[in-house]
Design a protein around this motif. Structure first.
Motif, mmCIF file in Angstrom:
data_model
loop_
_atom_site.group_PDB
_atom_site.id
_atom_site.type_symbol
_atom_site.label_atom_id
_atom_site.label_comp_id
_atom_site.label_asym_id
_atom_site.label_seq_id
_atom_site.Cartn_x
_atom_site.Cartn_y
_atom_site.Cartn_z
ATOM 1 N N GLU A 423 40.612 41.636 48.805
ATOM 2 C CA GLU A 423 39.714 40.756 49.687
ATOM 3 C C GLU A 423 38.722 40.080 49.122
ATOM 4 O O GLU A 423 38.476 38.719 49.001
ATOM 5 C CB GLU A 423 39.451 41.538 50.984
ATOM 6 N N THR A 424 38.132 40.832 48.243
ATOM 7 C CA THR A 424 36.884 40.068 47.467
ATOM 8 C C THR A 424 37.509 39.153 46.570
ATOM 9 O O THR A 424 36.960 38.160 46.244
ATOM 10 C CB THR A 424 36.228 41.290 46.568
ATOM 11 N N THR A 427 38.484 36.000 48.173
ATOM 12 C CA THR A 427 37.197 35.298 48.812
ATOM 13 C C THR A 427 36.447 34.590 47.760
ATOM 14 O O THR A 427 36.051 33.342 47.784
ATOM 15 C CB THR A 427 36.064 36.431 49.350
ATOM 16 N N ARG A 431 36.071 30.408 46.973
ATOM 17 C CA ARG A 431 34.652 29.967 46.936
ATOM 18 C C ARG A 431 34.800 29.049 45.625
ATOM 19 O O ARG A 431 33.968 27.811 45.412
ATOM 20 C CB ARG A 431 33.581 31.108 46.840
#
Length: 614
Positions: A423-424, A427, A431
């Motif tokens: 998930e990190t 994300t 970005r």
């Protein structure tokens, strides 16, 4: 507890296996041990040495098969050592004869659940057997020396690796013909010298190495200059299965200082696999049959009251001769002593009139009592053996259940961490993409050195000098011993992660990016540093451990004299590498970054004793 096991078959010597094996066993009994092999009696327990009892069972089946078992029980101060040799020859010509050897050794500390298994070495009579018998473990040959394989012989190695009937490990050493054949083979022989009877070993030439690797694929290949340990049921079509079969690096094999440690590790791996494999069904059937015979024999002995020696009633000529000699002795002033002995005997047995018949009856009763006592002792020994087997089975069951629970927890934790990392990553990539860095977001990959992990603790110890701020001062054997409990190398990989955390922590303190302790570093890990779950780290031991002299002493671990003059310091801080029953590896360290800029790791190994483990 079971400390050694070997099962092998033979077709070539099927009709001669029993006498050949028995001959070597008798030589060992009479030679190094100094016992009496002639005292062995068929289907009876016998004393063959001081504190040594032995049982010889012979059985002929209705199908014409023959079975022989010799069980030797030696009682020593540390407990009983039991050697059991079973040989079976089936009647059918197409079926192989087989031999099975077990050694049971005393539990070194049955009160301590953390005690290490006491593995027995290969018995001395075994190597001579393999020298004269064509022995096989499934499709793998059992020999006393590595088997050199040329290119056109590689089929044998491939068959041995994929054979589902094979029980023991197979060691395979690769070559590209840059290594001289004889010295290379001798080095491999030295490394595997303690695995005789439990494993097969093949040394390939350059052509054979290429041909075997082409068949096995990259995940299962053995590279030149390396030694690979292939466990049972090799699956060449499974990349994941390749992780089960450990590789010994060329650097470690070439290091003379590593030879003794590596030989012990390979022996432990071979022994543990041999012990954890179930007996073949045909062997188990014969075993149950022989155990029933032995147990029935013990029970029947208690009711056997027939005299075991010839009657002591003298014949008429003998009686006359005895009377003459007694008369002569009486004339030599022995009558008074004889009379006293007879009077004493009458008082003890409560008989006023001693006759020859009465004396013979007393002798018979003495023999019955002596035989019953031996039978009771043998039964007590058998019951103790059965109880030990039951205890070991129950302990193994609880250990497996405990370990399964721990593995499930570990797997769930790993899945959660993997999910969070994914998930990190997702994300951060979005970005970067939103900032016009999409190409960087989707093409950036870590370098090979960043993701590389040692696959064993032996390899980890060789990697440690790469860490500038971390120094290992502990006993390497405590760390290497964990390899036999971790066939996939996962523990070594996690330990390396913990060491990388310490390296990043010390580096961050050195350049002024961090000024708190290790636990604070884990709670707020700076960007770009390796992280570790805080629940798997302890700032210090509990008060119970710190104040208990025995527990505290185990944690007084080595450091240079420049840290403390006595060379040892209490290391309560530790990383909890993994939770796994009573082993649960730990890494203890001392943070000296405030003074020397270094961290000293004084222990990597199984969980040190506490009130809960003792």
């Amino acid at each position: 507890m079971l400390g050694f096991r070997s099962v092998f078959t033979t077709h070539r010597e099927r009709n001669h296996l029993q006498p050949l094996v028995r001959e070597q066993l008798d030589r060992w009994i009479a030679g190094p041990k100094g016992w009496d092999p002639s005292a062995l009696q068929e289907n009876r327990w016998a004393t063959i040495g001081d504190n040594v009892r032995a049982l010889l069972l012979q059985h002929e089946g209705q199908d014409g098969s023959t079975s022989t078992r010799v069980r030797i029980v030696e009682t020593k101060p540390d407990g009983q050592w039991i050697i059991q040799l079973t040989v079976h020859a089936p009647n059918a010509r197409e079926r192989a004869a087989w031999a099975w050897i077990d050694i049971e050794s005393p539990d070194p500390d049955s009160e301590d659940p953390r005690s290490r298994p006491r593995l027995a070495g290969t018995p001395r009579f075994f190597a001579p057997i393999l020298e004269i018998i064509d022995a096989w473990d499934g499709a793998a040959r059992l020999t006393t020396r590595p088997i050199v394989i040329r290119g056109d012989e590689v089929d044998e190695v491939h068959r041995a690796l994929i054979d589902t009937e094979r029980r023991g490990v197979v060691f395979v050493a690769g070559n590209d013909d840059s290594l001289p054949s004889v010295p290379w083979t001798n080095r491999i022989a030295n490394l595997t010298r303690f695995t005789i009877g439990m494993s097969s070993c093949y040394v390939l030439d350059g052509e054979a190495t290429q041909l075997l690797n082409a068949r096995l694929g990259q995940a299962h290949a053995v590279l030149p200059g390396r030694l690979r340990t292939y466990r049972y049921q090799v699956q060449p079509d499974s990349v994941v299965d390749g992780l089960r079969h450990r590789v010994l690096s060329a650097e470690r094999i070439a290091d003379d200082n590593e030879q003794p440690r590596l030989a012990r590790v390979l022996a432990s791996n071979a022994q543990l696999q041999a012990l954890e494999q179930p007996l073949p069904a045909s062997v188990a059937r014969v075993h149950r049959m022989l155990e029933r015979i032995a147990d029935d024999m013990l029970v029947h002995r208690l009711g056997d009251v027939s005299p075991k020696r010839p009657s002591l009633v003298p014949s008429q000529p003998q009686a006359a001769a005895v009377e003459t000699r007694e008369s002569e002795r009486r004339q030599a002033d022995a009558s008074a002593q004889q009379g006293m002995l007879l009077d004493y005997l009458k008082i003890k047995v409560g008989i006023d009139d001693l006759t020859v018949d009465r004396i013979d009856e007393l002798v018979r009763l003495i023999e019955v009592g002596r035989s019953s006592q031996e039978a009771q002792n043998d039964i007590a020994s058998r019951l103790a053996q059965l109880q030990a087997e039951l205890d070991e089975t129950q302990k193994a069951y609880h250990d497996v259940k405990w370990q399964l629970d721990d593995e499930q927890i570990e797997n769930r934790d790993a899945v959660e961490r993997l999910t969070r990392s994914a998930e990190t990553e997702r994300t951060l990539r979005h970005r970067l993409a939103s900032m016009g860095q999409a190409e960087v977001a989707w093409t950036a990959q870590p370098s090979e050195s960043d993701v590389a992990r040692p696959d064993s603790f032996g390899e980890l110890l060789r990697w440690l000098p790469r860490l500038q701020h971390v120094v290992f001062t502990g006993d390497p054997d405590c760390a290497v011993e964990l390899d036999s409990k971790d066939p996939l190398g996962a523990w070594a990989s996690k330990t390396w992660d913990a060491l990388l955390v310490l390296q990043d922590y010390a580096a961050a303190k050195a350049d002024g990016r961090w000024d708190r302790d290790v636990h604070g570093f884990l709670e707020n890990t700076p960007d770009g540093c390796h992280d570790w779950p805080t629940r798997r780290h302890a700032r210090d031991e509990s008060e119970e451990v710190r104040t208990n002299p025995a527990f505290r002493r185990k944690r007084l671990l080595p450091v240079p004299a420049s840290v403390v003059q006595v060379g040892r310091i209490f290391m309560g801080a530790h990383f909890k590498i993994v939770k796994s029953a009573m082993i649960s590896p730990r890494m203890h360290y001392y943070d000296d970054t405030a003074r020397s800029g270094r961290i000293y790791v004084g222990y990597i190994g199984r969980h040190l004793p506490t009130g809960q483990t003792n």
